[in-house]
Design an enzyme around this catalytic site. Structure first.
Site, PDB file in Angstrom:
ATOM      1  N   THR A 150       1.020  -1.108  -0.070  1.00  0.00           N
ATOM      2  CA  THR A 150       0.102   0.118   0.081  1.00  0.00           C
ATOM      3  C   THR A 150       0.811   1.257   0.031  1.00  0.00           C
ATOM      4  O   THR A 150       2.312   1.001   0.305  1.00  0.00           O
ATOM      5  CB  THR A 150      -1.069   0.079   1.081  1.00  0.00           C
ATOM      6  OG1 THR A 150      -1.956   0.973   0.768  1.00  0.00           O
ATOM      7  CG2 THR A 150      -0.353   0.454   2.439  1.00  0.00           C
ATOM      8  N   LYS A 157      -7.689   2.792   4.464  1.00  0.00           N
ATOM      9  CA  LYS A 157      -6.554   2.521   5.457  1.00  0.00           C
ATOM     10  C   LYS A 157      -6.218   3.839   6.501  1.00  0.00           C
ATOM     11  O   LYS A 157      -5.128   3.625   6.977  1.00  0.00           O
ATOM     12  CB  LYS A 157      -5.434   2.099   4.644  1.00  0.00           C
ATOM     13  CG  LYS A 157      -5.776   0.636   3.714  1.00  0.00           C
ATOM     14  CD  LYS A 157      -4.663   0.676   2.576  1.00  0.00           C
ATOM     15  CE  LYS A 157      -5.270  -0.211   1.527  1.00  0.00           C
ATOM     16  NZ  LYS A 157      -4.228  -0.370   0.465  1.00  0.00           N
ATOM     17  N   GLY A 162      -2.624   6.168   9.610  1.00  0.00           N
ATOM     18  CA  GLY A 162      -2.730   5.137   8.445  1.00  0.00           C
ATOM     19  C   GLY A 162      -1.965   4.067   8.741  1.00  0.00           C
ATOM     20  O   GLY A 162      -1.080   4.177   9.456  1.00  0.00           O
ATOM     21  N   SER A 194       4.588  -0.233   0.379  1.00  0.00           N
ATOM     22  CA  SER A 194       5.417  -0.623  -0.807  1.00  0.00           C
ATOM     23  C   SER A 194       5.612   0.582  -1.849  1.00  0.00           C
ATOM     24  O   SER A 194       6.572   0.801  -2.388  1.00  0.00           O
ATOM     25  CB  SER A 194       4.747  -1.757  -1.577  1.00  0.00           C
ATOM     26  OG  SER A 194       3.175  -1.231  -1.868  1.00  0.00           O
ATOM     27  N   SER A 220       1.217   5.692  -7.508  1.00  0.00           N
ATOM     28  CA  SER A 220       0.151   4.734  -8.048  1.00  0.00           C
ATOM     29  C   SER A 220       0.642   4.288  -9.417  1.00  0.00           C
ATOM     30  O   SER A 220       0.235   3.371 -10.036  1.00  0.00           O
ATOM     31  CB  SER A 220      -1.265   5.210  -8.124  1.00  0.00           C
ATOM     32  OG  SER A 220      -1.403   6.286  -9.031  1.00  0.00           O
ATOM     33  N   CYS A 222       4.281   1.922  -8.448  1.00  0.00           N
ATOM     34  CA  CYS A 222       4.010   0.825  -7.499  1.00  0.00           C
ATOM     35  C   CYS A 222       2.778  -0.022  -8.194  1.00  0.00           C
ATOM     36  O   CYS A 222       1.708   0.440  -7.721  1.00  0.00           O
ATOM     37  CB  CYS A 222       3.933   1.149  -6.012  1.00  0.00           C
ATOM     38  SG  CYS A 222       3.672  -0.201  -4.918  1.00  0.00           S
ATOM     39  N   THR A 244      -0.150  -0.307  -5.653  1.00  0.00           N
ATOM     40  CA  THR A 244      -0.881   1.033  -5.100  1.00  0.00           C
ATOM     41  C   THR A 244      -1.769   1.613  -6.208  1.00  0.00           C
ATOM     42  O   THR A 244      -1.318   1.540  -7.169  1.00  0.00           O
ATOM     43  CB  THR A 244       0.340   2.193  -4.728  1.00  0.00           C
ATOM     44  OG1 THR A 244       1.143   2.042  -3.813  1.00  0.00           O
ATOM     45  CG2 THR A 244      -0.476   3.509  -4.414  1.00  0.00           C
TER      46      THR A 244
END
Length: 176
Positions: free
Chosen positions: A6, A38, A50, A129, A161, A164, A167
């Site tokens: 995440t 999260k 988070g 991550s 995003s 990764c 994400t």
């Protein structure tokens, strides 16, 4: 603990503190959910937390942090220290696989099961991550633009995003 799937990012600029995270839940190489939350507000909406890692573990740790915040009347640093002690010493808690990022108006903290409580030198902190990508993006924007904290968080999460695979671009963003 290895990096967990995440991205959670916190940025403080001027009088604003913003925490954002993506919504992807992955099991192995399969995306199971795109809209997970999260990030949570704790202690009378004065603390934002988070998590990265196992959802059950992250939520369990958030609950424990909330109890510590109640016990220490909203003192995030004291609550974090007591949670870290418990997390490191308790047989059950030691098995939890998650990282927490917690902020209030004064503090920005990373908490781990190793007993770590880390406050960054600069007002940018990330876990998960995609955390390194998001943090690097946020630091570049923080140092070289006049963007506000929310704009930095959103732009940095977007970049994470795109890089990764764990994400996504469905973000939850909370502000203090």
């Amino acid at each position: 603990m290895e990096s967990v799937s995440t991205t959670i990012l916190a940025v403080r600029r001027n009088d604003e503190v913003v925490v954002g995270g993506d919504g992807q839940v992955t099991v192995g190489s399969t995306v199971i959910k795109h809209t997970a939350r999260k990030i949570r507000r704790l202690y009378k909406d004065q603390v934002i937390v988070g998590f990265a890692g196992s959802a059950a573990d992250g939520l369990a740790l958030m609950e424990r942090l909330e109890k510590k915040l109640e016990e220490f009347r909203g003192n995030l640093l004291r609550a974090a220290v007591e949670l870290a002690k418990d997390w490191r010493m308790d047989k059950y808690l030691r098995r939890l696989e998650a990282l927490l990022l917690a902020v209030d108006r004064k503090h920005m903290l990373l908490l781990s099961g190793n007993g770590d409580i880390i406050e960054p030198d600069e007002p940018v902190l990330a876990i998960g991550s995609g955390g390194d990508v998001a943090r690097a993006s946020a630091l570049a924007l923080y140092r070289n633009t006049e963007l506000n904290a929310e704009e930095i968080v959103r732009k940095s999460l977007q970049i994470a995003s795109e890089i990764c695979i764990y994400t996504n671009a469905t973000f939850t963003v909370e502000k203090l």
